[in-house]
Scaffold this motif. Sequence first.
Motif, short mmCIF file in Angstrom:
data_model
loop_
_atom_site.label_atom_id
_atom_site.label_comp_id
_atom_site.label_asym_id
_atom_site.label_seq_id
_atom_site.Cartn_x
_atom_site.Cartn_y
_atom_site.Cartn_z
N MET A 96 55.13 -26.37 16.70
CA MET A 96 55.51 -26.55 15.31
C MET A 96 56.62 -27.60 15.19
O MET A 96 56.64 -28.38 14.24
CB MET A 96 55.98 -25.22 14.71
N GLY A 97 57.52 -27.61 16.15
CA GLY A 97 58.61 -28.58 16.11
C GLY A 97 58.15 -30.00 16.37
O GLY A 97 58.45 -30.92 15.61
N PHE A 98 57.40 -30.19 17.46
CA PHE A 98 57.00 -31.54 17.85
C PHE A 98 55.86 -32.10 17.01
O PHE A 98 55.80 -33.30 16.77
CB PHE A 98 56.59 -31.55 19.33
N VAL A 99 54.93 -31.25 16.58
CA VAL A 99 53.76 -31.71 15.84
C VAL A 99 53.92 -31.51 14.33
O VAL A 99 53.73 -32.43 13.54
CB VAL A 99 52.48 -31.01 16.33
N GLY A 100 54.27 -30.28 13.92
CA GLY A 100 54.46 -30.01 12.50
C GLY A 100 55.72 -30.64 11.93
O GLY A 100 55.78 -30.99 10.76
N LYS A 101 56.75 -30.77 12.79
CA LYS A 101 58.02 -31.41 12.42
C LYS A 101 58.71 -30.72 11.25
O LYS A 101 59.34 -31.38 10.41
CB LYS A 101 57.81 -32.89 12.12
N VAL A 102 58.57 -29.40 11.17
CA VAL A 102 59.24 -28.63 10.13
C VAL A 102 60.01 -27.48 10.79
O VAL A 102 59.65 -27.03 11.89
CB VAL A 102 58.25 -28.07 9.10
N PRO A 103 61.07 -26.97 10.15
CA PRO A 103 61.91 -25.92 10.76
C PRO A 103 61.30 -24.52 10.62
O PRO A 103 61.86 -23.64 9.97
CB PRO A 103 63.22 -26.05 9.99
N LEU A 104 60.15 -24.31 11.24
CA LEU A 104 59.47 -23.02 11.19
C LEU A 104 59.25 -22.51 12.61
O LEU A 104 58.75 -23.24 13.46
CB LEU A 104 58.11 -23.14 10.49
N ALA A 105 59.63 -21.27 12.86
CA ALA A 105 59.46 -20.67 14.17
C ALA A 105 58.36 -19.61 14.13
O ALA A 105 58.19 -18.92 13.12
CB ALA A 105 60.78 -20.04 14.64
N LEU A 106 57.62 -19.49 15.22
CA LEU A 106 56.53 -18.53 15.31
C LEU A 106 56.76 -17.55 16.46
O LEU A 106 57.41 -17.88 17.46
CB LEU A 106 55.19 -19.23 15.53
N ALA A 107 56.21 -16.36 16.30
CA ALA A 107 56.25 -15.35 17.36
C ALA A 107 55.17 -14.32 17.04
O ALA A 107 54.44 -14.45 16.05
CB ALA A 107 57.63 -14.70 17.46
#
Length: 485
Positions: A96-107
Amino acid sequence: MTQQSVEPKTTAEDAGAGSRVPSGRSWLDRYFHISHRGSTVAREVRGGLTTFMAMAYIVLLNPVILSGKDAAGDTLGQKALITATALAAAVTTLLMGFVGKVPLALAAGLSVSGVIAGQVAPQMTWPQAMGMCVMYGVVIMLLVVTGLREMIMNAIPLALKHGITMGIGLFIAIIGLVKGGFVHAGKATPLTLGPTGELAGWPVLLFAGTLLLIFMLQARNMPGAILIGIVTGTIVAAILNATGVIDPEQWANGAPELHGSAVSMPDFSLFGGLEFGGWGEVGAMTVGMIVFTLVLAGFFDAMATIIGVGTEAKLADDKGRMPGLSKALFIDGAGGAIGGVAGGSGQTVFVESATGVGEGARTGLASVVTGTFFAACLFFTPITAIVPQEVASAALVVIGAMMMMNARHVDWADRATAIPVFLTVVLMPFTYSITAGVAAGVISYVAIRVAQGKAREIGAFMWALTVIFVVYFALNPIESWLGVH
């Protein structure tokens, strides 16, 4: 609205009012558009760390939900589950960080894990259950690519969406109450307080104390309240265990003490353990309903969370469009497949990402920081394994309470709305089946609309769902009538 990625332009317009784009920007700034969005590297690092602190409890909590035996009688190891949970969270959040480039975390999504533990694993082996995760992840990715995800979201009435969220919350809460030792199967009643109608042992009192502490911290708007509560409860548990106040045999998942080094190599025994097919007596209809249930469990909150956090970060416009939206939705769907491959249940965007945004995070760099911390958890499994099941289970009840807050959006004075929502909410925990709750809500909603003479307002998708769910409830009688076994 079509799912269309709106990438940031290389001008200052993405930064917001009053922002200035400095010349001679670093490659890090250019790649993540940090200055364009009015942020700094320091803010992104702080925001990423804050998000991790707010959702780190999932590394402790997901193994508690998934612990138990599958249909083959195999018990999943806690260390392997912690590794799988941390690995999947790290991979998806870094993506999400490198490709989506938005401040969203997944788990690991608690609703998805609840379905896996309560409905899927009891009917099949763990590799087959993880195969189901991959299947539902692929389905969601296809829905994003084809644009059907938004169409489905719009077809289901908003009140039922809130009902599904609340029902899943109660479902998660009862899992926490049972695993915490607070609720047991009674001899004369389906459920009772403790094993004999009263609380027994120190561990369950520690569960209650941890639960109250988290609620108190949340009432004071304390950041990371869940994690603080779990850490505090674990420290108290370790002290009580070390002083001999609690018999080590009373702990559900072993005494809270460190055995050997605090650092160890990850246990990747669950990684890649996938099996598609060979479901035996489960049957194609049941398999289809399980995949459908997993899609529902991981479907509704994600889009709202992505848009909500994006809006909070001032990245989304009034139509919900934001930089990397389609990529973010696709990665969220891919989280189901990634979690299945890792062996730790499907992944989804966490609303706790908003805590990092509140600290100033605006770009994918914050997610990279969060994902890096999850990756570090792989090597500290012995520390996370100290957390007693009774302490971690308190967080499940807290999450359930938070999900129940959607009740404020339901018009309880309107029976056409209230009855389907009520059936959806109560049947999930009472039947221990998310599918049953959703099915009852959909069928009752359509039936009431027909009774009101509003059949034309229902929509083709809701009619199709109703037919599927009627067959689901009537499957056993139909099979008996047809002589199918």
